[in-house]
Design an enzyme around this catalytic site. Structure first.
Site, PDB file in Angstrom:
ATOM      1  N   TYR A 149      80.320  71.732  24.601  1.00 38.36           N
ATOM      2  CA  TYR A 149      80.560  73.127  24.996  1.00 38.36           C
ATOM      3  C   TYR A 149      79.960  73.412  26.374  1.00 38.36           C
ATOM      4  O   TYR A 149      80.535  74.130  27.185  1.00 38.36           O
ATOM      5  CB  TYR A 149      79.960  74.080  23.952  1.00 38.36           C
ATOM      6  CG  TYR A 149      80.023  75.539  24.356  1.00 38.36           C
ATOM      7  CD1 TYR A 149      81.236  76.155  24.657  1.00 38.36           C
ATOM      8  CD2 TYR A 149      78.864  76.307  24.435  1.00 38.36           C
ATOM      9  CE1 TYR A 149      81.297  77.496  25.033  1.00 38.36           C
ATOM     10  CE2 TYR A 149      78.907  77.644  24.808  1.00 38.36           C
ATOM     11  CZ  TYR A 149      80.127  78.233  25.099  1.00 38.36           C
ATOM     12  OH  TYR A 149      80.174  79.555  25.471  1.00 38.36           O
ATOM     13  N   ARG A 156      84.727  75.264  33.576  1.00 36.17           N
ATOM     14  CA  ARG A 156      85.312  76.611  33.640  1.00 36.17           C
ATOM     15  C   ARG A 156      84.706  77.408  34.790  1.00 36.17           C
ATOM     16  O   ARG A 156      85.424  77.978  35.610  1.00 36.17           O
ATOM     17  CB  ARG A 156      85.095  77.334  32.303  1.00 36.17           C
ATOM     18  CG  ARG A 156      85.521  78.802  32.355  1.00 36.17           C
ATOM     19  CD  ARG A 156      85.539  79.464  30.976  1.00 36.17           C
ATOM     20  NE  ARG A 156      84.256  79.425  30.272  1.00 36.17           N
ATOM     21  CZ  ARG A 156      84.037  79.982  29.086  1.00 36.17           C
ATOM     22  NH1 ARG A 156      85.023  80.617  28.457  1.00 36.17           N
ATOM     23  NH2 ARG A 156      82.850  79.903  28.496  1.00 36.17           N
ATOM     24  N   TYR A 209      73.332  84.508  30.444  1.00 38.54           N
ATOM     25  CA  TYR A 209      72.486  83.755  29.509  1.00 38.54           C
ATOM     26  C   TYR A 209      71.505  82.880  30.290  1.00 38.54           C
ATOM     27  O   TYR A 209      71.872  82.292  31.316  1.00 38.54           O
ATOM     28  CB  TYR A 209      73.336  82.816  28.639  1.00 38.54           C
ATOM     29  CG  TYR A 209      74.045  83.437  27.449  1.00 38.54           C
ATOM     30  CD1 TYR A 209      73.724  84.695  26.950  1.00 38.54           C
ATOM     31  CD2 TYR A 209      75.055  82.724  26.799  1.00 38.54           C
ATOM     32  CE1 TYR A 209      74.396  85.220  25.850  1.00 38.54           C
ATOM     33  CE2 TYR A 209      75.729  83.246  25.702  1.00 38.54           C
ATOM     34  CZ  TYR A 209      75.392  84.492  25.229  1.00 38.54           C
ATOM     35  OH  TYR A 209      76.056  85.000  24.151  1.00 38.54           O
ATOM     36  N   ARG A 222      82.487  90.540  26.897  1.00 40.53           N
ATOM     37  CA  ARG A 222      82.486  90.793  25.448  1.00 40.53           C
ATOM     38  C   ARG A 222      83.802  91.369  24.967  1.00 40.53           C
ATOM     39  O   ARG A 222      84.173  91.230  23.814  1.00 40.53           O
ATOM     40  CB  ARG A 222      81.338  91.730  25.079  1.00 40.53           C
ATOM     41  CG  ARG A 222      79.964  91.176  25.421  1.00 40.53           C
ATOM     42  CD  ARG A 222      79.679  89.882  24.707  1.00 40.53           C
ATOM     43  NE  ARG A 222      78.366  89.328  25.050  1.00 40.53           N
ATOM     44  CZ  ARG A 222      77.935  88.149  24.628  1.00 40.53           C
ATOM     45  NH1 ARG A 222      78.702  87.391  23.862  1.00 40.53           N
ATOM     46  NH2 ARG A 222      76.747  87.716  24.974  1.00 40.53           N
ATOM     47  N   GLU A 329      82.047  83.313  13.563  1.00 42.33           N
ATOM     48  CA  GLU A 329      82.346  84.063  14.787  1.00 42.33           C
ATOM     49  C   GLU A 329      83.596  84.891  14.519  1.00 42.33           C
ATOM     50  O   GLU A 329      84.547  84.410  13.906  1.00 42.33           O
ATOM     51  CB  GLU A 329      82.563  83.096  15.957  1.00 42.33           C
ATOM     52  CG  GLU A 329      82.809  83.797  17.273  1.00 42.33           C
ATOM     53  CD  GLU A 329      82.826  82.816  18.457  1.00 42.33           C
ATOM     54  OE1 GLU A 329      81.828  82.104  18.651  1.00 42.33           O
ATOM     55  OE2 GLU A 329      83.849  82.777  19.150  1.00 42.33           O
TER      56      GLU A 329
HETATM   57  C1  3EB Z   1      78.427  83.954  22.251  1.00 43.00           C
HETATM   58  O1  3EB Z   1      78.415  85.178  22.129  1.00 43.00           O
HETATM   59  C2  3EB Z   1      79.145  83.187  21.178  1.00 43.00           C
HETATM   60  O2  3EB Z   1      82.431  80.501  25.910  1.00 43.00           O
HETATM   61  O3  3EB Z   1      84.286  81.630  26.020  1.00 43.00           O
HETATM   62  C3  3EB Z   1      81.939  83.730  22.156  1.00 43.00           C
HETATM   63  C4  3EB Z   1      83.073  84.082  22.915  1.00 43.00           C
HETATM   64  C5  3EB Z   1      81.243  82.594  22.506  1.00 43.00           C
HETATM   65  C6  3EB Z   1      83.480  83.295  23.995  1.00 43.00           C
HETATM   66  C7  3EB Z   1      83.191  81.367  25.485  1.00 43.00           C
HETATM   67  C8  3EB Z   1      81.655  81.818  23.577  1.00 43.00           C
HETATM   68  C9  3EB Z   1      82.773  82.166  24.328  1.00 43.00           C
HETATM   69  O4  3EB Z   1      77.853  83.349  23.160  1.00 43.00           O
HETATM   70  C10 3EB Z   1      80.046  82.161  21.702  1.00 43.00           C
END
Ligand code: 3EB
Length: 342
Positions: A149, A156, A209, A222, A329
């Site tokens: 990932y 990306r 993050y 989000r 998820e």
């Molecule tokens: C998170 O909130 C959970 O890498 O495109 C959720 C939605 C998550 C999209 C992405 C990853 C992605 O981090 C993981």
């Protein structure tokens, strides 16, 4: 335009949903293990992951337009377009990318996939990427010294930066999910108008993050709210049991589902501050939930019922989540007419 979103069609229901107008289907996804006799003519993302608690074992989601779409192929992307709206699907085999000491095959394939998407959007003069659905094999496996990932996240983000798109702020809604095998599979929706990115006050934006989650932050928002003619789409990204940047409730799928729904509710509340339509309600969304373990399915359903008061329109899929401590998820989509209350 008058778009119609049909999130959960069985093979038996499909013909009447198409209503003899295959050329009006913008695109969609086919979820489930079961093959299909004649693949659809519209761009279809194939997600060969087990559907949970449902017979038959395959469903399709489609976006239907009122008038015929134009269509084409570009650098391996199959796309259809209706006015200022475009849906595309792309599959890349990692084996076609040799990689190098500082770039794994998956990282190279991910960067190339996004490059091709951005080039298509340039050619089509539809610059705004709204929503991306990313599926890759063995998402939690480490190879070349890094979890896959995290390799995907580097590729990306590099593509966003290469095309001067910026990797923070107004980035697309997305999900990134692990399947048992197969190529990198990406579907996306884009258009002429910028989407409005929505963040969650309970969570740090994913693009911020800290480095403990990988050398590059994930590039997604989000949720995205987007106007299409006299309609508005709400795309809620994959949403998990994360507060701030930390995973909550390790090992407890019920609590993780509740926390994920609290996050979905917070995102919907933020979207409702900005919507041009009637407020979105949790009980009207079309949900998709990814469960790491199919056996958690009753616990997830019970948690949904206790939080929402009903089991919503939902497709449950067995798949891997991008952090190995996440068990579930949840993502959601809704389409509103701007003039009506619903
Ligand atoms: C998170 O909130 C959970 O890498 O495109 C959720 C939605 C998550 C999209 C992405 C990853 C992605 O981090 C993981």
């Amino acid at each position: 335009m008058n778009l119609c979103f049909l999130p959960c069609l069985t093979d038996a229901e499909l013909p009447s949903a198409i209503a003899g107008r295959e050329d009006c289907i913008l695109g969609g996804v086919r979820i489930g293990d079961r093959g299909v006799a004649a693949p659809p003519k519209w761009p279809t993302q194939f997600m060969p992951a087990p559907l949970i608690g449902r017979t038959p074992e395959s469903v399709q989601e489609i976006w239907r337009c009122a008038a015929p779409c134009s269509s084409g192929e570009f650098a391996g992307i199959t796309w259809r377009r209706a006015g200022t709206l475009l849906y595309g699907v792309l599959e890349l085999a990692e084996s076609d990318f040799p990689g190098s000491p500082d770039c794994s095959p998956l990282q190279a394939a991910s960067q190339e996939a996004y490059r091709r998407i951005f080039r298509l959007l340039e050619v089509q003069q539809l610059p705004h990427l709204w929503r991306v659905w990313n599926y890759l094999a063995d998402i939690n496996r480490e190879s070349d010294g890094l979890e896959r990932y995290r390799q995907f996240n580097i590729g990306r983000q590099d593509a966003f930066l290469e095309f001067s798109r910026g990797a923070t702020g107004n980035v697309p809604a997305a999900c990134a999910i692990g399947l048992a095998g197969g190529p990198l599979r990406i579907a996306f929706m884009a258009g002429s108008e910028a989407a409005s990115a929505v963040e969650n006050p309970r969570q740090i934006s994913a693009y911020n993050y800290p480095a403990e989650y990988g050398p590059r932050s994930p590039t997604f928002s989000r949720a995205a709210l987007v106007s299409v003619a006299r309609q508005e789409i709400l795309f809620i990204s994959g949403t998990a049991s994360i507060l701030g940047h930390r995973t909550m409730h390790g090992g407890d799928v019920t609590a993780q589902t509740q926390e994920s729904l609290s996050n979905v509710a917070a995102v919907v509340a933020e979207a409702n501050r900005r919507t041009r339509s009637a407020p979105y309600r949790l009980d009207e969304l079309a949900y998709r939930a990814y469960l790491r373990h199919a056996s958690d399915h009753f616990a997830v359903r019970d948690a949904l019922r206790s939080v929402l008061g009903t089991v919503p329109q939902i497709v449950l899929i067995e798949a891997d989540i991008c952090r190995s401590d996440l068990l579930v998820e949840i993502e959601a989509t809704a389409l509103h007419n701007l003039e009506s209350t619903r």
